[in-house]
Design an enzyme around this catalytic site. Structure first.
Site, mmCIF file in Angstrom:
data_model
loop_
_atom_site.group_PDB
_atom_site.id
_atom_site.type_symbol
_atom_site.label_atom_id
_atom_site.label_comp_id
_atom_site.label_asym_id
_atom_site.label_seq_id
_atom_site.Cartn_x
_atom_site.Cartn_y
_atom_site.Cartn_z
ATOM 1 N N SER A 1 15.021 -6.009 20.541
ATOM 2 C CA SER A 1 14.698 -4.585 20.547
ATOM 3 C C SER A 1 14.733 -4.055 19.126
ATOM 4 O O SER A 1 15.446 -4.589 18.274
ATOM 5 C CB SER A 1 15.744 -3.851 21.387
ATOM 6 N N TYR B 1 24.686 -2.460 23.578
ATOM 7 C CA TYR B 1 23.277 -2.859 23.661
ATOM 8 C C TYR B 1 22.750 -3.242 22.269
ATOM 9 O O TYR B 1 22.194 -4.335 22.088
ATOM 10 C CB TYR B 1 22.463 -1.711 24.264
HETATM 11 N N1 LIG Z 1 12.158 -0.965 28.543
HETATM 12 C C1 LIG Z 1 12.220 -0.795 27.237
HETATM 13 O O1 LIG Z 1 11.861 0.264 26.695
HETATM 14 C C2 LIG Z 1 12.745 -1.898 26.372
HETATM 15 C C3 LIG Z 1 13.225 -3.083 26.908
HETATM 16 N N2 LIG Z 1 13.685 -4.067 26.067
HETATM 17 C C4 LIG Z 1 14.232 -5.313 26.601
HETATM 18 O O2 LIG Z 1 13.336 -5.882 27.518
HETATM 19 C C5 LIG Z 1 14.068 -6.719 28.444
HETATM 20 C C6 LIG Z 1 13.605 -6.413 29.836
HETATM 21 O O3 LIG Z 1 14.003 -5.081 30.132
HETATM 22 P P1 LIG Z 1 13.176 -4.130 31.120
HETATM 23 O O4 LIG Z 1 12.139 -4.941 31.802
HETATM 24 O O5 LIG Z 1 12.775 -2.931 30.341
HETATM 25 O O6 LIG Z 1 14.336 -3.653 32.079
HETATM 26 P P2 LIG Z 1 14.570 -3.900 33.621
HETATM 27 O O7 LIG Z 1 15.715 -3.007 33.963
HETATM 28 O O8 LIG Z 1 13.311 -3.758 34.385
HETATM 29 O O9 LIG Z 1 15.008 -5.430 33.663
HETATM 30 C C7 LIG Z 1 16.276 -5.806 33.234
HETATM 31 C C8 LIG Z 1 16.688 -7.087 33.938
HETATM 32 O O10 LIG Z 1 18.045 -7.361 33.577
HETATM 33 C C9 LIG Z 1 18.809 -7.554 34.757
HETATM 34 N N3 LIG Z 1 20.155 -7.010 34.560
HETATM 35 C C10 LIG Z 1 20.478 -5.754 34.182
HETATM 36 N N4 LIG Z 1 21.814 -5.614 34.115
HETATM 37 C C11 LIG Z 1 22.334 -6.815 34.475
HETATM 38 C C12 LIG Z 1 23.661 -7.309 34.599
HETATM 39 N N5 LIG Z 1 24.701 -6.553 34.312
HETATM 40 N N6 LIG Z 1 23.828 -8.599 34.982
HETATM 41 C C13 LIG Z 1 22.761 -9.389 35.241
HETATM 42 N N7 LIG Z 1 21.485 -8.975 35.143
HETATM 43 C C14 LIG Z 1 21.277 -7.693 34.757
HETATM 44 C C15 LIG Z 1 18.101 -6.784 35.847
HETATM 45 O O11 LIG Z 1 18.425 -7.379 37.084
HETATM 46 P P3 LIG Z 1 18.149 -6.626 38.477
HETATM 47 O O12 LIG Z 1 16.681 -6.631 38.657
HETATM 48 O O13 LIG Z 1 18.893 -7.487 39.435
HETATM 49 O O14 LIG Z 1 18.731 -5.261 38.293
HETATM 50 C C16 LIG Z 1 16.641 -6.971 35.453
HETATM 51 O O15 LIG Z 1 16.130 -8.193 35.963
HETATM 52 C C17 LIG Z 1 15.539 -6.437 28.190
HETATM 53 O O16 LIG Z 1 16.075 -7.467 27.395
HETATM 54 C C18 LIG Z 1 15.511 -5.125 27.391
HETATM 55 O O17 LIG Z 1 16.636 -4.993 26.562
HETATM 56 C C19 LIG Z 1 13.637 -3.933 24.703
HETATM 57 C C20 LIG Z 1 13.165 -2.794 24.140
HETATM 58 C C21 LIG Z 1 12.698 -1.677 24.921
HETATM 59 C C1 LIG Z 2 9.153 12.777 25.787
HETATM 60 C C2 LIG Z 2 10.352 12.592 24.947
HETATM 61 C C3 LIG Z 2 10.418 13.748 23.992
HETATM 62 C C4 LIG Z 2 11.645 12.534 25.774
HETATM 63 C C5 LIG Z 2 12.349 11.166 25.794
HETATM 64 C C6 LIG Z 2 13.510 11.091 24.831
HETATM 65 C C7 LIG Z 2 14.371 9.789 24.891
HETATM 66 C C8 LIG Z 2 15.111 9.701 26.209
HETATM 67 C C9 LIG Z 2 13.562 8.504 24.570
HETATM 68 C C10 LIG Z 2 12.743 8.669 23.272
HETATM 69 C C11 LIG Z 2 12.651 7.296 22.632
HETATM 70 C C12 LIG Z 2 13.244 6.368 23.665
HETATM 71 C C13 LIG Z 2 13.646 4.980 23.279
HETATM 72 C C14 LIG Z 2 13.197 4.409 22.144
HETATM 73 C C15 LIG Z 2 13.443 3.009 21.790
HETATM 74 C C16 LIG Z 2 13.886 2.133 22.949
HETATM 75 C C17 LIG Z 2 14.453 0.809 22.431
HETATM 76 C C18 LIG Z 2 13.390 0.018 21.736
HETATM 77 C C19 LIG Z 2 15.194 0.022 23.445
HETATM 78 O O1 LIG Z 2 15.432 -1.171 23.278
HETATM 79 C C20 LIG Z 2 15.782 0.649 24.631
HETATM 80 C C21 LIG Z 2 15.250 2.002 25.024
HETATM 81 C C22 LIG Z 2 14.935 2.869 23.815
HETATM 82 C C23 LIG Z 2 16.182 3.195 22.976
HETATM 83 C C24 LIG Z 2 14.318 4.184 24.343
HETATM 84 C C25 LIG Z 2 15.294 5.022 25.139
HETATM 85 C C26 LIG Z 2 14.811 6.405 25.529
HETATM 86 C C27 LIG Z 2 14.356 7.194 24.318
HETATM 87 C C28 LIG Z 2 15.539 7.453 23.380
#
Ligand SMILES: NC(=O)C1=CN([C@@H]2O[C@H](COP(=O)(O)OP(=O)(O)OC[C@H]3O[C@@H](n4cnc5c(N)ncnc54)[C@H](OP(=O)(O)O)[C@@H]3O)[C@@H](O)[C@H]2O)C=CC1
Ligand SMILES: CC(C)CCC[C@@H](C)[C@H]1CC[C@H]2C3=CC[C@H]4[C@H](C)C(=O)CC[C@]4(C)[C@H]3CC[C@]12C
Length: 212
Positions: free
Chosen positions: A51, A73
């Protein structure tokens, strides 16, 4: 709870849950598959979903599971970046290559735990507008997977192990990949790797009955 918003706690194995979910579980898997991944005719590759939220300031070697802080995180994602760098140094010679990507801001279960779904839906037009200025607002899983797909099409030997590949989407919806240099130090990466190996050894010892 979502992995980003949850209050971190110990899991059933006694590890910090965010660290175990985001890094250590996958690290164990890679180690178990190591003999299959190394020494093949064609290179093998690992892609870690990290991330842009990975932050060195959130990570400490003395508390690499982040038991004491409030940024589990960011710490776990920084540790992921370090792990990828060290895996490259150790295993590129044996044909195993590791990369890290950031999918950008993607609507998923994780973000639906930050704000309620209906609010995200209401904010969607605003998010599309923001995308004209913030290319990392990929918003859909399809767009967010751009860097993963792009990486699979590259020759891993030519990739820079200190670069994170970011999925980006333009205001008009064009998907592309932006490489950005990571702020990682080889020495810290090596020290973390040794700690992960120790933890792996303890875990395998604890569960050796199940693995036999
Ligand atoms: N969405 C975003 O904006 C961003 C996501 N990422 C990364 O992308 C990857 C996928 O995330 P995303 O698809 O968005 O999120 P989701 O919530 O859709 O997927 C997360 C996955 O992690 C599993 N999980 C969550 N908590 C636990 C736990 N405590 N123990 C075991 N498994 C767990 C969930 O399992 P279950 O389905 O059983 O809940 C799910 O399969 C992650 O590594 C996230 O950090 C990086 C940057 C931004
Ligand atoms: C419409 C907007 C003004 C309102 C949303 C505000 C915030 C809740 C979100 C704005 C940017 C978001 C994030 C940015 C980076 C993601 C990062 C890459 C990641 O790994 C996890 C999620 C983020 C931190 C995400 C989370 C929500 C915001 C802060």
């Amino acid at each position: 709870e979502g992995i980003m918003t949850q209050t971190d706690r110990l899991n059933g194995d006694g590890f910090q849950e965010v660290f175990a979910t985001n890094l250590f579980g996958h690290f164990m898997l890679v180690r178990q598959l190591q003999s299959l991944l190394c020494g093949n005719e064609k290179p093998s590759r690992l892609i870690w979903t990290s991330s842009s939220n990975a932050r060195e300031s959130a990570f400490s070697l003395s508390d690499y599971q982040h038991a004491k802080g409030q940024e589990s995180y960011s710490s776990s994602k920084y540790a992921t970046d370090l792990t990828s760098v060290v895996l490259n140094r150790k295993f590129n010679g044996q044909g195993l290559y590791s990369s890290v990507v950031c999918p950008g801001l993607v609507m998923s279960n994780m973000t639906y735990r930050i704000l309620p779904v209906f609010l995200w839906k209401l904010l969607m037009p605003v998010m599309w507008l923001i995308r004209f200025f913030a290319k990392t607002y990929t918003l859909t899983p399809y767009n967010g997977a751009e860097a993963h797909v792009w990486l699979f099409k590259q020759k891993p030997e030519y990739l820079d192990s200190h670069v994170k590949y970011h999925s980006c989407t333009s205001g008009l919806g064009r998907c592309y990949v932006e490489p950005r240099k990571m702020d990682v130090d080889e020495d810290t990466a090596e020290k973390l790797y040794q700690k992960l190996l120790e933890l792996e050894e303890q875990t395998l010892e604890k569960y050796h009955d199940l693995l036999d």
